[in-house]
Design an enzyme around this catalytic site. Structure first.
Site, short mmCIF file in Angstrom:
data_model
loop_
_atom_site.label_atom_id
_atom_site.label_comp_id
_atom_site.label_asym_id
_atom_site.label_seq_id
_atom_site.Cartn_x
_atom_site.Cartn_y
_atom_site.Cartn_z
N GLY A 1 0.84 -1.20 0.00
CA GLY A 1 0.00 0.00 0.00
C GLY A 1 0.87 1.24 0.00
N GLU B 1 -6.16 28.64 0.72
CA GLU B 1 -4.98 29.40 1.14
C GLU B 1 -4.22 28.75 2.30
OE1 GLU B 1 -4.88 33.61 1.13
OE2 GLU B 1 -6.58 33.78 -0.23
N HIS C 1 4.92 2.15 12.74
CA HIS C 1 4.15 2.94 13.72
C HIS C 1 4.09 2.07 14.97
CE1 HIS C 1 1.33 5.60 15.52
NE2 HIS C 1 0.20 5.14 14.99
N SER D 1 1.16 40.46 5.54
CA SER D 1 1.01 41.90 5.78
C SER D 1 0.95 42.17 7.29
CB SER D 1 -0.28 42.38 5.12
OG SER D 1 -1.40 41.83 5.82
N ASP E 1 -2.87 -0.54 10.33
CA ASP E 1 -2.71 -0.80 11.77
C ASP E 1 -3.79 -1.74 12.30
OD1 ASP E 1 -0.36 0.78 12.36
OD2 ASP E 1 -1.59 2.50 11.84
N GLU E 2 -5.03 -1.54 11.83
CA GLU E 2 -6.13 -2.35 12.38
C GLU E 2 -6.08 -3.81 11.91
OE1 GLU E 2 -6.40 0.28 10.42
OE2 GLU E 2 -7.89 0.03 8.85
N GLU F 1 -2.04 14.11 15.18
CA GLU F 1 -3.08 13.91 14.16
C GLU F 1 -4.46 14.29 14.69
OE1 GLU F 1 -2.16 9.93 12.99
OE2 GLU F 1 -3.51 9.00 14.43
N1 LIG Z 1 0.17 5.98 5.08
C1 LIG Z 1 1.37 6.52 5.36
O1 LIG Z 1 1.91 7.28 4.56
C2 LIG Z 1 2.09 6.16 6.65
C3 LIG Z 1 3.07 7.03 7.18
C4 LIG Z 1 3.82 6.61 8.28
C5 LIG Z 1 3.57 5.37 8.86
N2 LIG Z 1 2.57 4.58 8.35
C6 LIG Z 1 2.36 3.26 8.95
O2 LIG Z 1 2.68 2.28 7.96
C7 LIG Z 1 1.87 1.12 8.17
C8 LIG Z 1 1.16 0.78 6.87
O3 LIG Z 1 0.26 1.82 6.58
P1 LIG Z 1 -0.21 2.12 5.08
O4 LIG Z 1 -0.98 3.39 5.12
O5 LIG Z 1 0.95 1.98 4.14
O6 LIG Z 1 -1.20 0.87 4.85
P2 LIG Z 1 -2.17 0.65 3.59
O7 LIG Z 1 -1.75 1.47 2.42
O8 LIG Z 1 -3.59 0.79 4.03
O9 LIG Z 1 -1.87 -0.92 3.32
C9 LIG Z 1 -2.49 -1.54 2.28
C10 LIG Z 1 -1.84 -2.89 2.06
O10 LIG Z 1 -2.15 -3.74 3.18
C11 LIG Z 1 -2.78 -4.93 2.68
N3 LIG Z 1 -3.76 -5.42 3.63
C12 LIG Z 1 -4.85 -4.78 4.11
N4 LIG Z 1 -5.52 -5.54 4.99
C13 LIG Z 1 -4.84 -6.72 5.04
C14 LIG Z 1 -5.04 -7.92 5.76
N5 LIG Z 1 -6.06 -8.07 6.60
N6 LIG Z 1 -4.16 -8.94 5.57
C15 LIG Z 1 -3.12 -8.79 4.73
N7 LIG Z 1 -2.87 -7.67 4.01
C16 LIG Z 1 -3.72 -6.65 4.18
C17 LIG Z 1 -3.45 -4.50 1.39
O11 LIG Z 1 -3.64 -5.65 0.65
P3 LIG Z 1 -4.39 -5.67 -0.79
O12 LIG Z 1 -3.36 -5.15 -1.70
O13 LIG Z 1 -4.70 -7.08 -1.00
O14 LIG Z 1 -5.59 -4.76 -0.64
C18 LIG Z 1 -2.39 -3.54 0.82
O15 LIG Z 1 -1.37 -4.26 0.16
C19 LIG Z 1 0.94 1.44 9.34
O16 LIG Z 1 1.51 0.97 10.51
C20 LIG Z 1 0.91 2.97 9.34
O17 LIG Z 1 0.61 3.52 10.62
C21 LIG Z 1 1.83 4.95 7.26
#
Ligand SMILES: NC(=O)c1ccc[n+]([C@@H]2O[C@H](COP(=O)([O-])OP(=O)(O)OC[C@H]3O[C@@H](n4cnc5c(N)ncnc54)[C@H](OP(=O)(O)O)[C@@H]3O)[C@@H](O)[C@H]2O)c1
Length: 334
Positions: free
Chosen positions: A25, A230, A107, A251, A82-83, A194
């Site tokens: 993702g 803005e 995280h 300003s 995370d969930e 956040e």
């Molecule tokens: N978003 C950010 O930019 C960001 C920034 C800093 C830290 N983080 C941390 O990085 C971590 C990942 O976050 P993210 O935002 O990158 O996640 P995300 O984009 O929502 O992750 C999506 C990926 O997870 C897979 N997935 C979803 N549910 C699943 C399950 N039940 N079993 C197996 N795979 C599953 C999806 O599979 P499919 O491809 O099959 O749908 C997809 O490949 C988290 O801990 C988050 O707090 C994120």
């Protein structure tokens, strides 16, 4: 807080290991591509029937079923939402990750709030990029990187911090700074920021200000530009020059309004609310509440999403963004 740069890191620690990135993702795609280009032996772990299999193929990254990826790895980076992490950990990581391996998170939430209890033989680390996935990828591809936080929850091998720093190097973070912290501090400050500033605070400030102008009879377009559009211009100035530097660019009228009216909007009541919100994060009541939200089928999230989509500011915004020449809706500028 110690900050590590390229000369402080041993790249061999990650180059000598097999890495599985779970999920493709926002962060997973960036980490997998960056690690591969840094020379790391990396595979993406995907669930059965994953919608991301084609995207991995297209990006030239090898992907395998999540169980295969975990059982062949020395380092696993947990990049599913995370969930979903507690379930993936219980079903795949806990039974299959080889003894003495490293389990990484981006995280600290699940580990800090005791939703995941990793095995005692594992190094448990956090490498949390200080940027969204697209930025992590784009900065790396441009020869730079975004900073990241590094923390050790459990050091089973004695090398946990060095392995984490090496992983962070491969993801481009040593080019910008790898900042040492703890799971607790990262999780609590991230949730607080956040809720109070980046998401909860800012969106409610914008939409309430928009409603105030529209209710007072001003045109919606004017309300949209002045209260939402803005924000980016001011945020960019603050990002580049700090708050005091931003004030030097506006300003004197705007600056006088800032000093005299700002504290009336964000005053003692808001500070009290901030303290209460921080307490709810620290004493675990927020994470308890959020677990109930997911258990009950996300009623608050569903209701909030529907209400937000139905708000007038969204229709006005969509129309105005469509008509702005040169506006790039998919691009996260910096
Ligand atoms: N978003 C950010 O930019 C960001 C920034 C800093 C830290 N983080 C941390 O990085 C971590 C990942 O976050 P993210 O935002 O990158 O996640 P995300 O984009 O929502 O992750 C999506 C990926 O997870 C897979 N997935 C979803 N549910 C699943 C399950 N039940 N079993 C197996 N795979 C599953 C999806 O599979 P499919 O491809 O099959 O749908 C997809 O490949 C988290 O801990 C988050 O707090 C994120």
């Amino acid at each position: 807080m110690a900050t590590l740069y390229e000369n402080d890191v041993n790249p061999a620690l990650i180059l000598d290991r097999k890495v599985a990135v779970l999920g493709f993702g926002a962060q997973g795609r960036a980490h997998a591509l960056n690690l591969k280009e840094s020379g790391v032996d990396v595979v993406v772990g995907l669930r059965d029937g994953s919608a991301s299999a084609a995207a991995c193929r297209h990006a030239g990254v090898s992907a395998r079923p999540i169980a295969d990826a975990v059982s062949s790895a020395d380092v696993v980076m947990m990049l599913v939402p995370d969930e979903a992490q507690a379930g993936v950990h219980a079903v795949v990581v806990d039974p299959l990750l080889r003894p003495g391996s490293a389990l990484l998170f981006a995280h600290g939430y699940n580990v800090h709030f005791d939703l995941i209890h990793p095995r005692a033989d594992l190094d448990v680390l956090m490498v949390a990029p200080l940027g969204i996935g697209d930025q992590v990828r784009e900065r790396y591809a441009d020869g730079g990187g975004v900073p990241a936080l590094l923390a050790v929850h459990h050091d089973a091998t004695g090398d946990a911090a060095a392995i984490g720093a090496s992983y962070a190097w491969a993801n481009g973070h040593a080019r910008a700074g790898i900042i040492e912290t703890s799971f607790r501090d990262e999780t609590e400050t991230d949730l607080f920021a956040e809720q109070v500033v980046l998401c909860g605070g800012l969106t409610h400030l914008i939409s309430n200000a928009f409603d105030t102008l529209v209710d007072a009879g001003y045109p919606e377009e004017l309300a949209y530009f002045s209260c939402l559009h803005e924000v980016k211009l001011i945020a960019d100035l603050i990002y580049r020059r700090g708050i005091a530097g931003m004030r030097e660019s506006i300003s004197s009228t705007a600056e006088y309004g800032d000093y005299t009216r700002g504290p009336r909007v964000i005053g003692a009541g808001s500070r009290l609310a901030m303290s209460e919100i921080l307490n709810e994060i620290r004493n675990g009541s927020f994470s308890h509440e959020l677990a109930g939200e997911f258990r009950d089928g996300m009623p608050v999230l569903k209701k909030g999403r529907a209400a937000a989509r139905g708000h007038k500011i969204e229709q006005v915004g969509a129309r105005l963004r469509d008509t702005m020449v040169g506006f790039q809706p998919g691009k996260d500028e910096d």
